[in-house]
Design a protein around this motif. Sequence first.
Motif, PDB file in Angstrom:
ATOM      1  N   ALA A  64       0.855  -1.191   0.000  1.00 27.00           N
ATOM      2  CA  ALA A  64       0.000   0.000   0.000  1.00 27.00           C
ATOM      3  C   ALA A  64       0.898   1.250   0.000  1.00 27.00           C
ATOM      4  CB  ALA A  64      -0.908  -0.014   1.211  1.00 27.00           C
ATOM      5  N   PRO A  65       0.478   2.331  -0.543  1.00 26.80           N
ATOM      6  CA  PRO A  65      -0.769   2.516  -1.274  1.00 26.80           C
ATOM      7  C   PRO A  65      -0.588   2.202  -2.757  1.00 26.80           C
ATOM      8  CG  PRO A  65       0.313   4.631  -1.053  1.00 26.80           C
ATOM      9  CD  PRO A  65       1.213   3.628  -0.396  1.00 26.80           C
ATOM     10  N   ILE A  66      -1.707   2.020  -3.426  1.00 29.84           N
ATOM     11  CA  ILE A  66      -1.637   1.863  -4.884  1.00 29.84           C
ATOM     12  C   ILE A  66      -1.336   3.246  -5.470  1.00 29.84           C
ATOM     13  CG2 ILE A  66      -3.022   1.383  -6.951  1.00 29.84           C
ATOM     14  CD1 ILE A  66      -4.437  -0.811  -5.351  1.00 29.84           C
ATOM     15  N   ALA A  67      -0.301   3.301  -6.303  1.00 27.97           N
ATOM     16  CA  ALA A  67       0.162   4.609  -6.812  1.00 27.97           C
ATOM     17  C   ALA A  67      -0.430   4.920  -8.185  1.00 27.97           C
ATOM     18  CB  ALA A  67       1.680   4.589  -6.886  1.00 27.97           C
ATOM     19  N   ASP A  68      -0.251   6.165  -8.630  1.00 27.10           N
ATOM     20  CA  ASP A  68      -0.720   6.598  -9.954  1.00 27.10           C
ATOM     21  C   ASP A  68       0.431   7.170 -10.754  1.00 27.10           C
ATOM     22  OD1 ASP A  68      -3.708   6.365 -10.294  1.00 27.10           O
ATOM     23  OD2 ASP A  68      -3.572   7.244  -8.268  1.00 27.10           O
ATOM     24  N   ALA A  69       0.394   6.893 -12.047  1.00 29.20           N
ATOM     25  CA  ALA A  69       1.382   7.498 -12.959  1.00 29.20           C
ATOM     26  C   ALA A  69       0.683   7.838 -14.266  1.00 29.20           C
ATOM     27  CB  ALA A  69       2.537   6.533 -13.203  1.00 29.20           C
ATOM     28  N   GLY A  70       1.240   8.825 -14.951  1.00 29.30           N
ATOM     29  CA  GLY A  70       0.647   9.225 -16.239  1.00 29.30           C
ATOM     30  C   GLY A  70      -0.700   9.896 -16.071  1.00 29.30           C
ATOM     31  N   GLY A  71      -1.029  10.237 -14.830  1.00 32.93           N
ATOM     32  CA  GLY A  71      -2.341  10.824 -14.571  1.00 32.93           C
ATOM     33  C   GLY A  71      -2.306  12.336 -14.608  1.00 32.93           C
TER      34      GLY A  71
END
Lengths: 492, 492
Positions: free
Chosen positions: A400-407
């Motif tokens: 954790a945590p689930i990450a974000d990319a390209g957002g």
Amino acid sequence: MTISERDAEQGRFGLAELIDFELQLASDRARPYQELLERDRQIALRWRAQPKTPQQMVAHWVAALRRDEGAPTAGEKVARAHGLANLLVFLSFALIGVGVALAVLQFTGDHPINVLVVLGVFVVLQLINLLVTVAAFLWSRFSPGFLQQFPIVAVLRRLIARLVGPDHAGRFWARRSLYGGVERWIWFRTMQLGALAFNIGAIVTFMAAVSFTDLAFAWSTTLRVEAQSLERFCAALALPWRGWLPEAVPSLELIDATQYFRFDAAYVRAPPGMRVRDAAVAGGWWPFLLMCLLVYGLLPRLLLVMWASWGAMRSLRRLPLDTPEEAEVIARLTTPWVHNVHGEDPGSVAPLGRGRAPLPQPAPLGNDQEAIVVRWRDAEIDPDRFVERVRQRLGAAVEAPIADAGGRDHVEEQALLARLEASQQQPMLVVVEPWNAPDRGFERFVRYVRQRSHRQRKIYVLLTEGGDAQQHAVWAGYLAELADPYIAMGEA
Amino acid sequence: MSKASIEVPRFAVVGRVNKGKSSVIASFIENDAVKISPWPGTTTECVRYDVEVDERVLFSVIDTPGFEDAPRALHWIKQREATAADRAQRVREFVDAFEGTDEFVEERRLLRPILEGAAILYVVNGDEPYRKNYETEMEILRYTGEPAMALINRSGSEAYIESWQRALNQYFKLVMLFDAHAVTWDKRRRLLEAFATLHPSWEGPIREAVVALRAQEARRHYQVANIIADMLVDALTLHLTAGLPDERALPHEKPRLERQFHDELRSIERRAHQKIATVYLHRLDGWSPEADIELESRDDLFAKETWDVMGLSPRALLTLTVVTGAAAGGAIDAAVGFASALTGTLIGGLSGLGVGVYELTRRYARASQIAEQAKSMMKPSEHGYRIRVGPHPSLNFPFVLLARALSHFDRVRAWAHARQELPPPTATGPKILDQVDVDTRKRFTKTFSTIRKKYRDVPREARSELRETVHRIVVEHTQPRERDVGEGPHAT
């Protein structure tokens, strides 16, 4: 019939233009439509003044296409051939007229010339010929090609076919051709031109004979014809001119005096002292005969030549130009040409991943591993379900945590890169939506990960549900192109 | 280039990779040269497509590479942003800052024409769900300050349209729906008219382009009518003859000639259909309606199914023959002052019914021996027997050809240039000729009959009348369709 290019540019439509028009239509059948569209519209755009009628438009069109050819066109050749044919016919028939007149007016001094023979040849036979040719011409309206039954037309057509070649001739002589409707007028005019020349030859010969020889006319027939009957016949013939030229109407005295058996007695067998007076009487027929030649020979033919010329011109001017092919040319000339011009597109449509090793499926990671999960471009997943599936399929837990990319937030991505840098060899699961095709942004992200962390870090690209086979193939091909042995692709 | 000097409207088509930008352009400007593929990175450079009308550029459409790293680009710009007034300048600085590097290659390429004054046409794929990361692209585009509209390219699903519209409405002056794979002329026109709203000074050129497109479409209808009319004449006048050495060859040669005849008719139809595609700038080389299909099966010209679906319906055919027969009989009744108590009308009607019933079953033409036919214009054959097949005698045959041509025309019109293949025929619906009124059917029947009777030399008047009637049918056929289709583009 041939007309100059200037005439064509002014919108006059002649025989040459008509033939060239039909031949152009025939050769255009094999050309691509776009090419015709461009060519014809460019021709129309060069016009200084917009032609008013379809004929004028087509004449301009033919003139423009001719300009590019240089050498005489088939139409010009045919028009010239027709001109040549007319000249040949005129000269030949003028000579025939002279020959026939010489034969009919042959006078040696022994026997007078029979007036009835002169009338028969130059009036009766000519009128019959005139009726036959006019009837044939009228019939040709319903039976195309009927005039070709006349040997003169058949011979001249052969001459034209030889001049322009049988292929070309075959095209404009084909059925459905516009030329077919005009041709009958042209041949009719040629025929009448021949008859006119015949009469001119005959009249010139007649006048020469009257002027330079001492002709004696008489009349005789085996039939029982009284002088009064002949007088009535002659008076009827002389009806058109008797009012204003009474000298050219034979009197009953003349007719009576020149009946052959009387005339012969008075002239041939008379004592030499008496002949002179009777010879003068015998010559009294010539004004009547000349007028017959003029009125019943020359004049009708002259009128028919004029009518045929007018008819040919009229049929050329009133060409319907309404069959699909002809109407098409008008449409191409009058409608804007919409097209697009563009530079070279260097892009490639070749599939990706060809010749590359196939992408491996994600291998189980083992229970002691914790994977970092990255959602690429806001890929939608149910976190709990996803974690469970990772556990089941890959045997790994999710950190954790689930990450974000390209957002939307680039700062978030930078934070992720820092986290990845710290974790080094920890596997990374990138969740992507199949319809969001991989791009340079994705490639750059993978490159950064490789640069900032361990080069052998496992990267699993997991495609969410949905998407079609093509979209899956795009991802597989794109990832294969990266040639990274530690990248695998599977389903999320 | 300063903005003031730009007179020609220019539109930069931008969006994410693989969202259909090139497809939109290909369909919009009808250009098969636009490279379209499912593989990302097909468009790597900006390609400008100048739409010219008569060699004058009316507007340009620029295909751009897709956004690939928008979040990072926006991050760079935002870091330097001071006020809203500075934003366009910052975007310009962004483009200049990375010049000569391999960073933000696609973003720089797509932003350059916009900074030079092109309006923005932002394309998204409406079949895919909206994600917030798209906002980075929209934000950058908004920062440029140029007029912009959005196009939701969708081909089927409505599921995501609303969310797209809600999002796009916040960023763009105008949002429209568009299906790049089903573009008719009307949809193109509406999109073009929408462009005019982006920039007041572009109204003139855009209106001019609309007028030119309208004229082009009218010419296309005209040309299609010409092609169909020519096809009908060719098919109705087709006849084949064969000389046979003796009677024993008859059982073998007769079916062979009949087969050849029907194959030739298929070929005439195929060529016409290919030409219709050419009118709309498509190529159908090698295509045929019967491709890979056994003769006598669904798509064949002479298949029973074809005749059931195309051509006149049994009721229409029977009505036509009965009315024609009754009219002929009625004329006889009238001639005798109706003393016959309408017996003529009754007998005529019944005869017409009989003919109609027979016509319903007659799909194939049969060969017959013509050696003894007095009417035959054939020269005497050295062979003992001469057989002939054609012209096709069926009353319904030309109607089947006409209906199939109109159906094919519908498919070609719906064939967007973004598609590789001709779209399939529309599934169900009323029979295509049902819209043709009885008077027109009767006129058609009369013209078809004239053409068939005078197959050796079809009168120009008949061809011309057929062309005009078919043109009217084609125009009528297109009007309701375009009103019906009316799905897009829709402003939202």
